[in-house]
Motif scaffolding. Structure first.
Motif, PDB file in Angstrom:
ATOM      1  N   SER A   1      61.237  -8.043  38.514  1.00  0.00           N
ATOM      2  CA  SER A   1      60.080  -7.344  37.927  1.00  0.00           C
ATOM      3  C   SER A   1      59.913  -7.719  36.454  1.00  0.00           C
ATOM      4  O   SER A   1      58.930  -8.349  36.063  1.00  0.00           O
ATOM      5  CB  SER A   1      60.229  -5.830  38.090  1.00  0.00           C
ATOM      6  OG  SER A   1      61.457  -5.407  37.530  1.00  0.00           O
TER       7      SER A   1
ATOM      8  N   ASN B   1      61.445  -9.944  34.505  1.00  0.00           N
ATOM      9  CA  ASN B   1      61.421 -11.363  34.161  1.00  0.00           C
ATOM     10  C   ASN B   1      60.285 -12.134  34.836  1.00  0.00           C
ATOM     11  O   ASN B   1      60.088 -13.319  34.564  1.00  0.00           O
ATOM     12  CB  ASN B   1      62.769 -12.015  34.497  1.00  0.00           C
ATOM     13  CG  ASN B   1      63.906 -11.401  33.698  1.00  0.00           C
ATOM     14  OD1 ASN B   1      64.587 -10.501  34.169  1.00  0.00           O
ATOM     15  ND2 ASN B   1      64.074 -11.847  32.466  1.00  0.00           N
TER      16      ASN B   1
ATOM     17  N   ARG C   1      57.251 -12.069  34.348  1.00  0.00           N
ATOM     18  CA  ARG C   1      56.191 -12.556  33.465  1.00  0.00           C
ATOM     19  C   ARG C   1      56.519 -13.916  32.830  1.00  0.00           C
ATOM     20  O   ARG C   1      55.637 -14.585  32.310  1.00  0.00           O
ATOM     21  CB  ARG C   1      55.850 -11.518  32.396  1.00  0.00           C
ATOM     22  CG  ARG C   1      56.973 -11.156  31.464  1.00  0.00           C
ATOM     23  CD  ARG C   1      56.440 -10.244  30.345  1.00  0.00           C
ATOM     24  NE  ARG C   1      57.453  -9.992  29.356  1.00  0.00           N
ATOM     25  CZ  ARG C   1      58.218  -8.905  29.326  1.00  0.00           C
ATOM     26  NH1 ARG C   1      58.078  -7.970  30.236  1.00  0.00           N
ATOM     27  NH2 ARG C   1      59.118  -8.753  28.375  1.00  0.00           N
ATOM     28  N   ASP C   2      57.779 -14.308  32.882  1.00  0.00           N
ATOM     29  CA  ASP C   2      58.164 -15.568  32.237  1.00  0.00           C
ATOM     30  C   ASP C   2      58.643 -16.652  33.205  1.00  0.00           C
ATOM     31  O   ASP C   2      58.860 -17.791  32.793  1.00  0.00           O
ATOM     32  CB  ASP C   2      59.272 -15.308  31.211  1.00  0.00           C
ATOM     33  CG  ASP C   2      58.812 -14.373  30.103  1.00  0.00           C
ATOM     34  OD1 ASP C   2      57.740 -14.644  29.534  1.00  0.00           O
ATOM     35  OD2 ASP C   2      59.505 -13.373  29.830  1.00  0.00           O
TER      36      ASP C   2
ATOM     37  N   THR D   1      62.535 -14.013  28.509  1.00  0.00           N
ATOM     38  CA  THR D   1      62.185 -12.596  28.381  1.00  0.00           C
ATOM     39  C   THR D   1      63.113 -11.866  27.410  1.00  0.00           C
ATOM     40  O   THR D   1      62.674 -11.010  26.646  1.00  0.00           O
ATOM     41  CB  THR D   1      62.283 -11.906  29.764  1.00  0.00           C
ATOM     42  OG1 THR D   1      61.896 -12.836  30.775  1.00  0.00           O
ATOM     43  CG2 THR D   1      61.423 -10.672  29.830  1.00  0.00           C
TER      44      THR D   1
END
Ligand SMILES: [Zn+2]
Ligand SMILES: [Zn+2]
Length: 497
Positions: A26, A28, A30-31, A118
């Motif tokens: 969840s 991490n 975004r990266d 992150t």
């Protein structure tokens, strides 16, 4: 929120492994791509292996509301292996608490970690710095992360006892107050006040402190209430720390700031900067950003001797056509002279006894009249329109120089006492009667650093000729030897950590 930190137990195995899986997938996300997340934290966890890693290292869990909200582990070499906080418990200070606890376990010189994209900002906030970018390969998939380090111990030159300074291994300073900053020192210097401390003539100096109050560096860590700075800023450190809020601060008399950390604290009452790192209280007022095109060498004296010269000139009220007399061509005398030059006075006379310093003056400042004490009175009379100097700066502070200062002043002159005397001075009022002199005395109110740095940037002040020698911190003993005994034509010594 109450956060309890305790050691990891085998019964925490499944919960921490699950937390790890969920957080990676969840927080991490975004990266990293899904493919990357899958090889990083795969669904089928080998619990036995997981448990062993944690039992074999120094491992902790953070418990909030009876739930394991985070965990981390580190080994004895200072390698921080894992640190994860549950996705629903992020931003509550849990990560910081785990990190600080893990750091406290090890006695190594530094802590290292491979941080994800992150986690990088989190570790930066904790004082870690990126050493290099790194790529890990798992099952043929590449993942980017950062190898980061944080220094735990450092070298610091310490006031051990009267007459004794020692280079010691100490803990890297930590933020103690919301308004503090930790600065990584990139260049420092030795001041004559350090020598005064060494010889016990500064009663307020505290034994055991790291000395040094002239330095520039890079902001490494910031307290939560610091407003004008960011990590990575290059800064000049002000010799005085001041609150900015008390009566004296508000009137610009920062030397008399009433806070217990106010005034000259650094390298005197609290740890200073002849070290690799320094904690600066009231960072917003005590640190000034160095313009990009100004070097460390150019900025080095901003916060102390140059601030002193600038302040002295500010209170002196020099007018065009004035004859300005400066007694003492030591580093502070020369800084005072450089600041006096900004006012374009008619003439500047500098009085100095030391042949090396006279030579230095003649070589670097041929436009200034440099004179020895025996010829001083005649030279001043010859070069002034009203029987004496219009403004006098006493920056020498040795026998007879105070007398010289007021005797060479014309009636109604301003006499600025910058020097720090070892002994009381005599103010012979009957002899002075009718001369109507104005004396101004004191220690620098160092609140003009921004203006000083701007003048340096514009090329209007250059103190780099004063740096006659440079030593590394590990050789600081030799640097003191040279500076204290005024060997080899030394003016100022720069110290590189
Ligand atoms: Zn100083
Ligand atoms: Zn104050």
């Amino acid at each position: 929120m109450n956060i309890e930190i305790r050691r990891y137990k085998t019964t925490d195995c499944e919960k921490t492994a699950k937390l790890f899986y969920e957080t990676v997938h969840s927080v991490n996300a975004r990266d990293y791509t899904e493919e990357q997340l899958d090889v990083w934290a795969s669904k089928d966890i080998d619990f036995e292996k997981w448990n062993k890693v944690f039992l074999d290292s120094l491992s902790i869990v953070a418990v909030c509301e009876n739930i394991i909200a985070g965990f981390g582990n580190i080994d004895e070499t200072g390698y921080l292996d894992r640190l994860y906080v549950h996705k629903d418990y992020q931003g509550k200070g849990i990560g910081e608490k785990i990190c600080k606890t893990l750091e406290g376990f090890v006695k190594s010189e530094k802590i290292s970690v491979y941080a994800s994209i992150t986690a990088k900002p989190f570790f930066e906030k904790q004082g870690y710095r990126v050493i290099r970018e790194n790529t890990v390969e798992r099952k043929g998939i590449l993942l980017k992360n950062y190898y980061m380090e944080k220094r735990i111990s450092m070298l610091a030159y310490t006031y051990e006892d009267s007459g004794k300074f020692v280079l010691k291994e100490k803990q890297v300073p930590k933020i103690l107050n919301d308004r503090d900053a930790i600065v990584k020192v990139t260049l420092g210097s030795i001041c004559s006040s350090d020598i005064h401390i060494k010889h016990g003539s500064v009663p307020k100096a505290v034994k055991g402190i790291t000395v040094g109050h002239e330095m520039v560096g890079i902001v490494e860590e910031l307290g939560s209430q610091v407003k004008n700075l960011k990590i990575g800023d290059r800064v000049a450190v002000n010799v005085e720390t001041f609150c900015g809020d008390c009566f004296f601060c508000k009137n610009g008399f920062v030397n008399n700031c009433t806070d217990k950390n106010g005034g000259w604290a650094l390298g005197c009452r609290i740890d200073g900067g002849q070290a690799e790192y320094v904690r600066v209280p009231f960072a917003d007022t005590g640190l000034t950003k160095i313009p990009d095109n100004v070097t460390d060498e150019q900025a080095l004296f901003t916060g102390d001797i140059l601030a002193t010269g600038f302040w002295a000139v500010r209170i002196a009220d020099i007018k065009p056509q004035d004859t300005v007399l400066i007694i003492g061509a030591g580093p502070t005398g020369i800084c005072t002279m450089l600041c006096a030059m900004l006012k374009n006075p008619g003439k500047i006379i500098v009085c100095e006894n030391d042949s090396g310093r006279i030579e230095f003056m003649k070589k670097n400042y041929p436009q200034v009249i440099t004179v020895t004490p025996d010829k001083l009175k005649d030279t001043v009379i010859e070069n002034s329109s009203h029987g004496g100097a219009d403004v006098v700066f006493e920056v020498a502070g040795i026998k007879d120089t105070f007398k010289m200062a007021w005797e060479c002043a014309r009636p109604n002159a301003n006499v600025i006492i910058v020097a720090l005397y070892d002994e009381p001075q005599v103010l012979p009022l009957p002899d002075m009667y009718g001369k109507n002199l104005t004396f101004k005395t004191g220690g620098v109110d160092g609140c003009d650093c921004e203006e000083i740095l701007s003048l340096i940037e514009q090329g209007k002040i250059d103190t780099t000729p004063l740096i006659t020698h440079t030593y590394s911190l590990k050789d600081i003993e030799k640097a003191y030897e040279l500076f204290e005994n005024k060997k080899d034509g030394v003016m100022k010594v720069a110290i590189k950590p």
